[in-house]
Design a protein around this motif. Structure first.
Motif, PDB file in Angstrom:
ATOM      1  N   LEU A   7       0.820  -1.211   0.000  1.00 39.03           N
ATOM      2  CA  LEU A   7       0.000   0.000   0.000  1.00 39.03           C
ATOM      3  C   LEU A   7       0.856   1.264   0.000  1.00 39.03           C
ATOM      4  O   LEU A   7       0.571   2.224  -0.720  1.00 39.03           O
ATOM      5  CB  LEU A   7      -0.955  -0.011   1.188  1.00 39.03           C
ATOM      6  CG  LEU A   7      -2.057  -1.067   1.108  1.00 39.03           C
ATOM      7  CD1 LEU A   7      -2.803  -1.147   2.424  1.00 39.03           C
ATOM      8  CD2 LEU A   7      -2.991  -0.792  -0.046  1.00 39.03           C
ATOM      9  N   LYS A   8       1.918   1.256   0.795  1.00 42.38           N
ATOM     10  CA  LYS A   8       2.809   2.420   0.816  1.00 42.38           C
ATOM     11  C   LYS A   8       3.486   2.594  -0.544  1.00 42.38           C
ATOM     12  O   LYS A   8       3.589   3.714  -1.057  1.00 42.38           O
ATOM     13  CB  LYS A   8       3.859   2.281   1.920  1.00 42.38           C
ATOM     14  CG  LYS A   8       4.730   3.517   2.057  1.00 42.38           C
ATOM     15  CD  LYS A   8       5.643   3.440   3.246  1.00 42.38           C
ATOM     16  CE  LYS A   8       6.434   4.743   3.352  1.00 42.38           C
ATOM     17  NZ  LYS A   8       7.305   4.742   4.515  1.00 42.38           N
ATOM     18  N   ASN A   9       3.920   1.488  -1.150  1.00 43.16           N
ATOM     19  CA  ASN A   9       4.545   1.565  -2.475  1.00 43.16           C
ATOM     20  C   ASN A   9       3.576   2.110  -3.520  1.00 43.16           C
ATOM     21  O   ASN A   9       3.966   2.907  -4.375  1.00 43.16           O
ATOM     22  CB  ASN A   9       5.058   0.200  -2.920  1.00 43.16           C
ATOM     23  CG  ASN A   9       6.330  -0.204  -2.217  1.00 43.16           C
ATOM     24  OD1 ASN A   9       7.016   0.618  -1.629  1.00 43.16           O
ATOM     25  ND2 ASN A   9       6.662  -1.483  -2.262  1.00 43.16           N
ATOM     26  N   ILE A  10       2.329   1.681  -3.466  1.00 48.17           N
ATOM     27  CA  ILE A  10       1.320   2.174  -4.413  1.00 48.17           C
ATOM     28  C   ILE A  10       1.136   3.676  -4.248  1.00 48.17           C
ATOM     29  O   ILE A  10       1.092   4.428  -5.216  1.00 48.17           O
ATOM     30  CB  ILE A  10      -0.018   1.428  -4.222  1.00 48.17           C
ATOM     31  CG1 ILE A  10       0.105  -0.002  -4.752  1.00 48.17           C
ATOM     32  CG2 ILE A  10      -1.164   2.167  -4.911  1.00 48.17           C
ATOM     33  CD1 ILE A  10      -1.077  -0.894  -4.402  1.00 48.17           C
ATOM     34  N   ARG A  11       1.021   4.116  -2.999  1.00 47.44           N
ATOM     35  CA  ARG A  11       0.850   5.554  -2.734  1.00 47.44           C
ATOM     36  C   ARG A  11       2.039   6.347  -3.253  1.00 47.44           C
ATOM     37  O   ARG A  11       1.879   7.346  -3.963  1.00 47.44           O
ATOM     38  CB  ARG A  11       0.657   5.797  -1.230  1.00 47.44           C
ATOM     39  CG  ARG A  11       0.456   7.282  -0.904  1.00 47.44           C
ATOM     40  CD  ARG A  11       0.230   7.516   0.567  1.00 47.44           C
ATOM     41  NE  ARG A  11       1.325   7.068   1.426  1.00 47.44           N
ATOM     42  CZ  ARG A  11       2.475   7.731   1.596  1.00 47.44           C
ATOM     43  NH1 ARG A  11       2.714   8.852   0.944  1.00 47.44           N
ATOM     44  NH2 ARG A  11       3.393   7.262   2.426  1.00 47.44           N
ATOM     45  N   GLU A  12       3.243   5.881  -2.940  1.00 45.79           N
ATOM     46  CA  GLU A  12       4.444   6.597  -3.370  1.00 45.79           C
ATOM     47  C   GLU A  12       4.615   6.553  -4.885  1.00 45.79           C
ATOM     48  O   GLU A  12       5.013   7.553  -5.495  1.00 45.79           O
ATOM     49  CB  GLU A  12       5.671   6.027  -2.669  1.00 45.79           C
ATOM     50  CG  GLU A  12       5.681   6.354  -1.175  1.00 45.79           C
ATOM     51  CD  GLU A  12       6.791   5.683  -0.392  1.00 45.79           C
ATOM     52  OE1 GLU A  12       7.430   4.721  -0.924  1.00 45.79           O
ATOM     53  OE2 GLU A  12       7.036   6.096   0.762  1.00 45.79           O
ATOM     54  N   ILE A  58      -6.548  -7.820  -6.074  1.00 48.57           N
ATOM     55  CA  ILE A  58      -6.625  -8.008  -4.627  1.00 48.57           C
ATOM     56  C   ILE A  58      -5.540  -8.981  -4.180  1.00 48.57           C
ATOM     57  O   ILE A  58      -4.912  -8.790  -3.135  1.00 48.57           O
ATOM     58  CB  ILE A  58      -8.035  -8.470  -4.207  1.00 48.57           C
ATOM     59  CG1 ILE A  58      -9.036  -7.328  -4.435  1.00 48.57           C
ATOM     60  CG2 ILE A  58      -8.055  -8.930  -2.748  1.00 48.57           C
ATOM     61  CD1 ILE A  58     -10.478  -7.688  -4.216  1.00 48.57           C
ATOM     62  N   ASN A  59      -5.279  -9.992  -4.991  1.00 45.65           N
ATOM     63  CA  ASN A  59      -4.213 -10.942  -4.664  1.00 45.65           C
ATOM     64  C   ASN A  59      -2.874 -10.212  -4.511  1.00 45.65           C
ATOM     65  O   ASN A  59      -2.119 -10.477  -3.572  1.00 45.65           O
ATOM     66  CB  ASN A  59      -4.125 -12.025  -5.740  1.00 45.65           C
ATOM     67  CG  ASN A  59      -3.275 -13.199  -5.320  1.00 45.65           C
ATOM     68  OD1 ASN A  59      -3.523 -13.820  -4.303  1.00 45.65           O
ATOM     69  ND2 ASN A  59      -2.273 -13.513  -6.122  1.00 45.65           N
ATOM     70  N   THR A  60      -2.603  -9.272  -5.398  1.00 49.87           N
ATOM     71  CA  THR A  60      -1.370  -8.485  -5.306  1.00 49.87           C
ATOM     72  C   THR A  60      -1.387  -7.605  -4.060  1.00 49.87           C
ATOM     73  O   THR A  60      -0.386  -7.505  -3.346  1.00 49.87           O
ATOM     74  CB  THR A  60      -1.175  -7.631  -6.571  1.00 49.87           C
ATOM     75  OG1 THR A  60      -0.976  -8.516  -7.685  1.00 49.87           O
ATOM     76  CG2 THR A  60       0.022  -6.709  -6.457  1.00 49.87           C
ATOM     77  N   LEU A  61      -2.523  -6.967  -3.778  1.00 45.66           N
ATOM     78  CA  LEU A  61      -2.626  -6.119  -2.584  1.00 45.66           C
ATOM     79  C   LEU A  61      -2.342  -6.908  -1.307  1.00 45.66           C
ATOM     80  O   LEU A  61      -1.805  -6.369  -0.345  1.00 45.66           O
ATOM     81  CB  LEU A  61      -4.018  -5.484  -2.486  1.00 45.66           C
ATOM     82  CG  LEU A  61      -4.316  -4.366  -3.470  1.00 45.66           C
ATOM     83  CD1 LEU A  61      -5.794  -3.993  -3.404  1.00 45.66           C
ATOM     84  CD2 LEU A  61      -3.438  -3.150  -3.210  1.00 45.66           C
ATOM     85  N   LEU A  62      -2.713  -8.181  -1.312  1.00 45.02           N
ATOM     86  CA  LEU A  62      -2.509  -9.018  -0.127  1.00 45.02           C
ATOM     87  C   LEU A  62      -1.136  -9.695  -0.111  1.00 45.02           C
ATOM     88  O   LEU A  62      -0.883 -10.560   0.713  1.00 45.02           O
ATOM     89  CB  LEU A  62      -3.615 -10.076  -0.039  1.00 45.02           C
ATOM     90  CG  LEU A  62      -5.021  -9.523   0.199  1.00 45.02           C
ATOM     91  CD1 LEU A  62      -6.052 -10.638   0.144  1.00 45.02           C
ATOM     92  CD2 LEU A  62      -5.094  -8.773   1.521  1.00 45.02           C
ATOM     93  N   GLY A  63      -0.264  -9.306  -1.028  1.00 45.31           N
ATOM     94  CA  GLY A  63       1.085  -9.865  -1.048  1.00 45.31           C
ATOM     95  C   GLY A  63       1.186 -11.164  -1.818  1.00 45.31           C
ATOM     96  O   GLY A  63       2.095 -11.953  -1.588  1.00 45.31           O
ATOM     97  N   ALA A  64       0.232 -11.390  -2.735  1.00 43.57           N
ATOM     98  CA  ALA A  64       0.206 -12.594  -3.579  1.00 43.57           C
ATOM     99  C   ALA A  64       0.312 -13.875  -2.748  1.00 43.57           C
ATOM    100  O   ALA A  64       1.220 -14.683  -2.938  1.00 43.57           O
ATOM    101  CB  ALA A  64       1.280 -12.540  -4.661  1.00 43.57           C
TER     102      ALA A  64
END
Length: 148
Positions: A7-12, A58-64
């Motif tokens: 989530l932090k990486n997506i925001r940045e 969603i799978n990616t958001l949850l760390g695959a």
């Protein structure tokens, strides 16, 4: 990676402050901060919003946590770009973008898919088509789409 790091990486990656991200998805800055520290995680509905808004599954958001496979053809879905979408833009993590397009299945029958596989899959051993068809059919029959 853990969800909070993703989530932090997506925001940045999107050059957003926590305030801007919060406003974009309709939550407080504190919620974004708690997600990024790992104190809490987004709920299911928020994962759907994040998925659509930032174009990640969603799978990616949850760390695959699970390896995805197309439940029509069996192809591994190792990259979000390979995953199909529903007509509203949400990811459909059960199918690849070639088997499921615009809310419809490309292959109307298992025989249609088998014909495609026979004509497009390499056959370096020159295995007879009947044998190859039986092999492909046995694998396809284990997938959710054809096991119905």
């Amino acid at each position: 990676m853990q969800t909070y790091e993703i989530l932090k990486n997506i925001r940045e990656k999107n050059n957003l402050t926590q305030d801007q991200m919060a406003e974009r998805i309709g939550v407080t800055r504190q919620a974004v901060s708690r997600w990024e520290t790992g104190e809490t995680q987004p709920n299911t509905e928020m994962l759907k919003i994040l998925s659509k808004e930032f174009n990640v599954s969603i799978n990616t958001l949850l760390g695959a946590p699970r390896q995805l496979f197309c439940q029509c053809c069996g192809m591994p879905l190792g990259d979000d770009a390979m995953i199909s979408r529903e007509t509203d833009g949400h990811f459909n993590e059960d199918y690849c973008k070639w088997c499921y397009v615009d809310g419809k299945f490309t292959y109307t029958s298992k025989d249609t898919l088998l014909d495609f596989l026979l004509s497009h899959m390499p056959n370096p051993e020159n295995t007879p088509d009947a044998e190859r068809r039986k092999f492909f059919d046995s694998h396809l029959s284990q997938l959710k789409h054809w096991a119905r």
